[in-house]
Design a protein around this motif. Structure first.
Motif, PDB file in Angstrom:
ATOM      1  N   GLN A  29       0.825  -1.209   0.000  1.00  0.00           N
ATOM      2  CA  GLN A  29       0.000   0.000   0.000  1.00  0.00           C
ATOM      3  C   GLN A  29       0.866   1.269   0.000  1.00  0.00           C
ATOM      4  O   GLN A  29       0.551   2.252  -0.681  1.00  0.00           O
ATOM      5  CB  GLN A  29      -0.941  -0.024   1.208  1.00  0.00           C
ATOM      6  N   VAL A  30       1.971   1.224   0.733  1.00  0.00           N
ATOM      7  CA  VAL A  30       2.892   2.370   0.753  1.00  0.00           C
ATOM      8  C   VAL A  30       3.527   2.551  -0.628  1.00  0.00           C
ATOM      9  O   VAL A  30       3.627   3.677  -1.147  1.00  0.00           O
ATOM     10  CB  VAL A  30       3.978   2.183   1.838  1.00  0.00           C
ATOM     11  N   LEU A  31       3.948   1.442  -1.260  1.00  0.00           N
ATOM     12  CA  LEU A  31       4.541   1.522  -2.600  1.00  0.00           C
ATOM     13  C   LEU A  31       3.527   2.046  -3.617  1.00  0.00           C
ATOM     14  O   LEU A  31       3.863   2.855  -4.491  1.00  0.00           O
ATOM     15  CB  LEU A  31       5.059   0.148  -3.031  1.00  0.00           C
ATOM     16  N   ALA A  32       2.273   1.602  -3.484  1.00  0.00           N
ATOM     17  CA  ALA A  32       1.213   2.070  -4.388  1.00  0.00           C
ATOM     18  C   ALA A  32       0.990   3.577  -4.227  1.00  0.00           C
ATOM     19  O   ALA A  32       0.762   4.299  -5.205  1.00  0.00           O
ATOM     20  CB  ALA A  32      -0.078   1.305  -4.131  1.00  0.00           C
ATOM     21  N   PRO A  76      25.494  -3.292   4.886  1.00  0.00           N
ATOM     22  CA  PRO A  76      24.823  -2.265   4.071  1.00  0.00           C
ATOM     23  C   PRO A  76      23.554  -2.801   3.404  1.00  0.00           C
ATOM     24  O   PRO A  76      22.756  -2.034   2.886  1.00  0.00           O
ATOM     25  CB  PRO A  76      25.885  -1.889   3.024  1.00  0.00           C
ATOM     26  N   ARG A  77      23.387  -4.136   3.425  1.00  0.00           N
ATOM     27  CA  ARG A  77      22.191  -4.757   2.836  1.00  0.00           C
ATOM     28  C   ARG A  77      20.933  -4.455   3.672  1.00  0.00           C
ATOM     29  O   ARG A  77      19.827  -4.401   3.154  1.00  0.00           O
ATOM     30  CB  ARG A  77      22.417  -6.275   2.776  1.00  0.00           C
ATOM     31  N   PHE A  78      21.112  -4.279   5.004  1.00  0.00           N
ATOM     32  CA  PHE A  78      19.995  -4.000   5.909  1.00  0.00           C
ATOM     33  C   PHE A  78      19.468  -2.584   5.647  1.00  0.00           C
ATOM     34  O   PHE A  78      20.236  -1.622   5.667  1.00  0.00           O
ATOM     35  CB  PHE A  78      20.460  -4.071   7.374  1.00  0.00           C
ATOM     36  N   LEU A  79      18.170  -2.440   5.428  1.00  0.00           N
ATOM     37  CA  LEU A  79      17.598  -1.133   5.106  1.00  0.00           C
ATOM     38  C   LEU A  79      16.311  -0.908   5.906  1.00  0.00           C
ATOM     39  O   LEU A  79      15.273  -1.497   5.604  1.00  0.00           O
ATOM     40  CB  LEU A  79      17.294  -1.069   3.602  1.00  0.00           C
ATOM     41  N   GLU A 126       8.325  12.914   5.794  1.00  0.00           N
ATOM     42  CA  GLU A 126       9.107  13.395   4.654  1.00  0.00           C
ATOM     43  C   GLU A 126      10.491  13.849   5.124  1.00  0.00           C
ATOM     44  O   GLU A 126      10.602  14.649   6.059  1.00  0.00           O
ATOM     45  CB  GLU A 126       8.367  14.564   3.991  1.00  0.00           C
ATOM     46  N   GLY A 127      11.532  13.284   4.522  1.00  0.00           N
ATOM     47  CA  GLY A 127      12.891  13.628   4.920  1.00  0.00           C
ATOM     48  C   GLY A 127      13.441  12.779   6.047  1.00  0.00           C
ATOM     49  O   GLY A 127      14.624  12.870   6.387  1.00  0.00           O
ATOM     50  N   GLY A 128      12.607  11.933   6.641  1.00  0.00           N
ATOM     51  CA  GLY A 128      13.057  11.042   7.707  1.00  0.00           C
ATOM     52  C   GLY A 128      13.879   9.888   7.155  1.00  0.00           C
ATOM     53  O   GLY A 128      13.881   9.609   5.951  1.00  0.00           O
ATOM     54  N   HIS A 129      14.584   9.195   8.046  1.00  0.00           N
ATOM     55  CA  HIS A 129      15.519   8.118   7.658  1.00  0.00           C
ATOM     56  C   HIS A 129      14.814   7.029   6.840  1.00  0.00           C
ATOM     57  O   HIS A 129      15.271   6.664   5.743  1.00  0.00           O
ATOM     58  CB  HIS A 129      16.122   7.527   8.934  1.00  0.00           C
ATOM     59  N   SER A 130      13.706   6.498   7.353  1.00  0.00           N
ATOM     60  CA  SER A 130      12.986   5.418   6.652  1.00  0.00           C
ATOM     61  C   SER A 130      12.379   5.912   5.349  1.00  0.00           C
ATOM     62  O   SER A 130      12.365   5.193   4.340  1.00  0.00           O
ATOM     63  CB  SER A 130      11.887   4.845   7.549  1.00  0.00           C
ATOM     64  N   SER A 131      11.863   7.142   5.361  1.00  0.00           N
ATOM     65  CA  SER A 131      11.254   7.714   4.162  1.00  0.00           C
ATOM     66  C   SER A 131      12.276   7.841   3.029  1.00  0.00           C
ATOM     67  O   SER A 131      12.006   7.484   1.871  1.00  0.00           O
ATOM     68  CB  SER A 131      10.662   9.083   4.518  1.00  0.00           C
ATOM     69  N   LYS A 132      13.476   8.317   3.359  1.00  0.00           N
ATOM     70  CA  LYS A 132      14.550   8.427   2.348  1.00  0.00           C
ATOM     71  C   LYS A 132      14.941   7.047   1.819  1.00  0.00           C
ATOM     72  O   LYS A 132      15.164   6.867   0.619  1.00  0.00           O
ATOM     73  CB  LYS A 132      15.772   9.105   2.964  1.00  0.00           C
ATOM     74  N   ASN A 133      15.056   6.072   2.735  1.00  0.00           N
ATOM     75  CA  ASN A 133      15.433   4.717   2.320  1.00  0.00           C
ATOM     76  C   ASN A 133      14.402   4.128   1.363  1.00  0.00           C
ATOM     77  O   ASN A 133      14.755   3.460   0.379  1.00  0.00           O
ATOM     78  CB  ASN A 133      15.556   3.807   3.542  1.00  0.00           C
ATOM     79  N   LEU A 134      13.131   4.349   1.659  1.00  0.00           N
ATOM     80  CA  LEU A 134      12.064   3.807   0.808  1.00  0.00           C
ATOM     81  C   LEU A 134      12.149   4.399  -0.595  1.00  0.00           C
ATOM     82  O   LEU A 134      12.033   3.680  -1.596  1.00  0.00           O
ATOM     83  CB  LEU A 134      10.689   4.088   1.440  1.00  0.00           C
ATOM     84  N   LYS A 135      12.391   5.705  -0.674  1.00  0.00           N
ATOM     85  CA  LYS A 135      12.498   6.349  -1.993  1.00  0.00           C
ATOM     86  C   LYS A 135      13.710   5.825  -2.761  1.00  0.00           C
ATOM     87  O   LYS A 135      13.633   5.612  -3.976  1.00  0.00           O
ATOM     88  CB  LYS A 135      12.574   7.869  -1.821  1.00  0.00           C
ATOM     89  N   SER A 136      14.815   5.590  -2.063  1.00  0.00           N
ATOM     90  CA  SER A 136      16.001   5.021  -2.719  1.00  0.00           C
ATOM     91  C   SER A 136      15.723   3.624  -3.239  1.00  0.00           C
ATOM     92  O   SER A 136      16.144   3.260  -4.348  1.00  0.00           O
ATOM     93  CB  SER A 136      17.172   4.940  -1.733  1.00  0.00           C
ATOM     94  N   PHE A 137      14.983   2.837  -2.445  1.00  0.00           N
ATOM     95  CA  PHE A 137      14.626   1.481  -2.849  1.00  0.00           C
ATOM     96  C   PHE A 137      13.749   1.494  -4.108  1.00  0.00           C
ATOM     97  O   PHE A 137      13.972   0.717  -5.049  1.00  0.00           O
ATOM     98  CB  PHE A 137      13.898   0.776  -1.682  1.00  0.00           C
ATOM     99  N   TRP A 166      15.806   2.340  -7.116  1.00  0.00           N
ATOM    100  CA  TRP A 166      16.641   1.181  -7.492  1.00  0.00           C
ATOM    101  C   TRP A 166      15.835   0.133  -8.262  1.00  0.00           C
ATOM    102  O   TRP A 166      16.346  -0.515  -9.169  1.00  0.00           O
ATOM    103  CB  TRP A 166      17.235   0.571  -6.217  1.00  0.00           C
ATOM    104  N   ALA A 167      14.545  -0.009  -7.895  1.00  0.00           N
ATOM    105  CA  ALA A 167      13.703  -1.072  -8.477  1.00  0.00           C
ATOM    106  C   ALA A 167      13.171  -0.744  -9.866  1.00  0.00           C
ATOM    107  O   ALA A 167      12.584  -1.599 -10.523  1.00  0.00           O
ATOM    108  CB  ALA A 167      12.532  -1.373  -7.538  1.00  0.00           C
ATOM    109  N   GLU A 168      13.366   0.482 -10.330  1.00  0.00           N
ATOM    110  CA  GLU A 168      12.814   0.877 -11.653  1.00  0.00           C
ATOM    111  C   GLU A 168      13.451   0.088 -12.789  1.00  0.00           C
ATOM    112  O   GLU A 168      14.622  -0.263 -12.723  1.00  0.00           O
ATOM    113  CB  GLU A 168      13.025   2.383 -11.859  1.00  0.00           C
TER     114      GLU A 168
END
Length: 416
Positions: free
Chosen positions: A25-28, A228-231, A400-411, A414-416
């Protein structure tokens, strides 16, 4: 770059389906395309519970199914049987399913497979097809680190090859991590075949570039220094949790809670698969009576707890409400709730901090111990202050701008 298309594949228990559904749901919400693979058995069960999975109007999440290979007579609480049946049957059928999904979405083919633990075989399928892979670990990052360390723990003489502690001691997995008792490792008490499976599974899961953790960096900073694999991308807080409920939720208990004083109710729930033996069940019931406070108790017969016959004759329960399944997020967010008696599965314990219930010489948590710890919680403002501080830290991570939020956007990038 195109829109990423995720294929999400949970191991078919509530503790795995729920967080992966929340991730979907978050990804959607970030505009990603989602295909969510349920077992046929779980898909039917969720629809009976009112999830409406066959009505995809207005959503980017599409549900597909494969059989788990088990018959109606098979016990799906036998995880050894489920794990090996799924791997035998679904493994063979997944390539064709991926082919069919890609044929339907020629311009938006699957770009990434995300699995939970026990489903690492799907990363092997994806790897052969050139599809990226990731793991969503449904428990704490510390427990992930512990499972990943099984070979090292054996080499260091901490556990034997079947996962049993060799001697009584406390160890530190890595610098800055808390001391741990090997008796409390996640696999303790499991069948040795399952333990060997976990060790092998951790190697297979390395095909996933990311090990996504439903936690916040500030809750377990030392665990994230390991690899570094842990996100950390959590806590996952999607709104429509009912989409993944496998049982009908009794929402009338929310009305009952509305009539209770603020911070007065003890909530008791042991997850979808937590089974407590007959004597402990009776002791818990008497402990709730003993407290003389309102309580809401989830007793799910599907988990193996038989509702009618297990209560002691001395149990009155006059101040409480007992339900078979409940909307936990709404309950924990309700102003009437004072504390939570839990089995401490991660999907429950990420809601707060707490006190350990200690067993007596008979291996039971006594009614006196239950009363003592609950009254301690009620009376300790320090615990409440610490809970509120952790809540603030954790929620900040998904802003927005938090640690987990940034990681999710990076993920997602990467998945594109």
């Amino acid at each position: 770059m195109g829109i990423p298309h995720f294929l999400l594949i949970p191991y078919p228990t509530v503790g795995h389906v729920n967080p992966l559904m929340q991730l979907s749901q978050v990804l959607a919400m970030h505009g990603c395309k989602i295909t969510f693979l349920n077992t046929e058995f779980n898909h039917k069960r969720a629809n009976v519970a009112g999830a409406g999975l066959d009505n995809p109007k207005g959503t980017q999440i599409r549900f597909v199914t494969l059989p788990d290979g088990l018959g109606p007579e098979d016990d799906r609480k036998d995880h050894k049987k489920v794990i090996f049946s799924i791997e035998r049957h679904m493994h063979a059928m997944l390539p064709k399913l991926i082919q069919d999904i890609n044929a339907l979405h020629v311009n938006n083919k699957i770009t990434c497979i995300v699995v939970t633990v026990n489903m690492g075989w799907a990363l092997e399928v994806g790897h052969k097809l050139g599809i990226k892979g990731a793991l969503l670990w449904p428990a704490s990052a510390t427990s992930l680190a512990t499972c990943d360390c099984i070979p090292k723990l054996i080499d260091d003489g901490i556990i034997d090859s079947d996962g049993n502690p060799i001697k009584r001691q406390e160890i530190q997995l890595y610098p800055n991590m808390p001391m741990m008792d090997p008796e409390n490792f996640p696999w303790c008490g499991l069948d040795k075949i399952v333990i060997h499976h976990i060790a092998q599974e951790m190697q297979t899961l390395k095909l996933g570039d990311w090990w996504l953790c439903n936690t916040a960096y500030d809750l377990e900073p030392a665990a994230f220094s390991i690899s570094p694999r842990f996100l950390p991308i959590g806590p996952l807080m999607a709104t429509n949790s009912n989409k993944s409920s496998l049982w009908q939720e009794d929402i009338t208990c929310l009305d009952w809670l509305d009539h209770q004083p603020p911070q007065s109710v003890i909530y008791v729930a042991f997850g979808s698969s937590g089974v407590i033996d007959h004597n402990q069940f009776k002791e818990l019931a008497l402990g709730l009576d003993f407290l003389n406070k309102p309580f809401l108790w989830v007793v799910n017969p599907s988990s193996g707890n038989k509702v009618n016959s297990a209560y002691s004759d001395e149990f009155h329960g006059s101040k409480g409400r007992i339900v078979k399944w409940a909307p936990q997020k709404e309950i924990l967010n309700h102003p009437s709730i004072a504390c939570f008696i839990s089995h401490c599965g991660w999907n429950s314990s990420i809601e707060g901090v707490g006190l350990r219930l200690d067993k007596d010489e008979n291996g039971l948590v006594s009614k006196e111990e239950i009363r003592k710890k609950v009254e301690q919680l009620f009376g300790d403002e320090g615990i409440k202050a610490r809970s509120l501080k952790l809540k603030e830290l954790t929620l900040k991570s998904i802003e927005e701008g938090g640690h987990s939020s940034k990681n999710l956007k990076s993920f997602i990038s990467w998945a594109e």
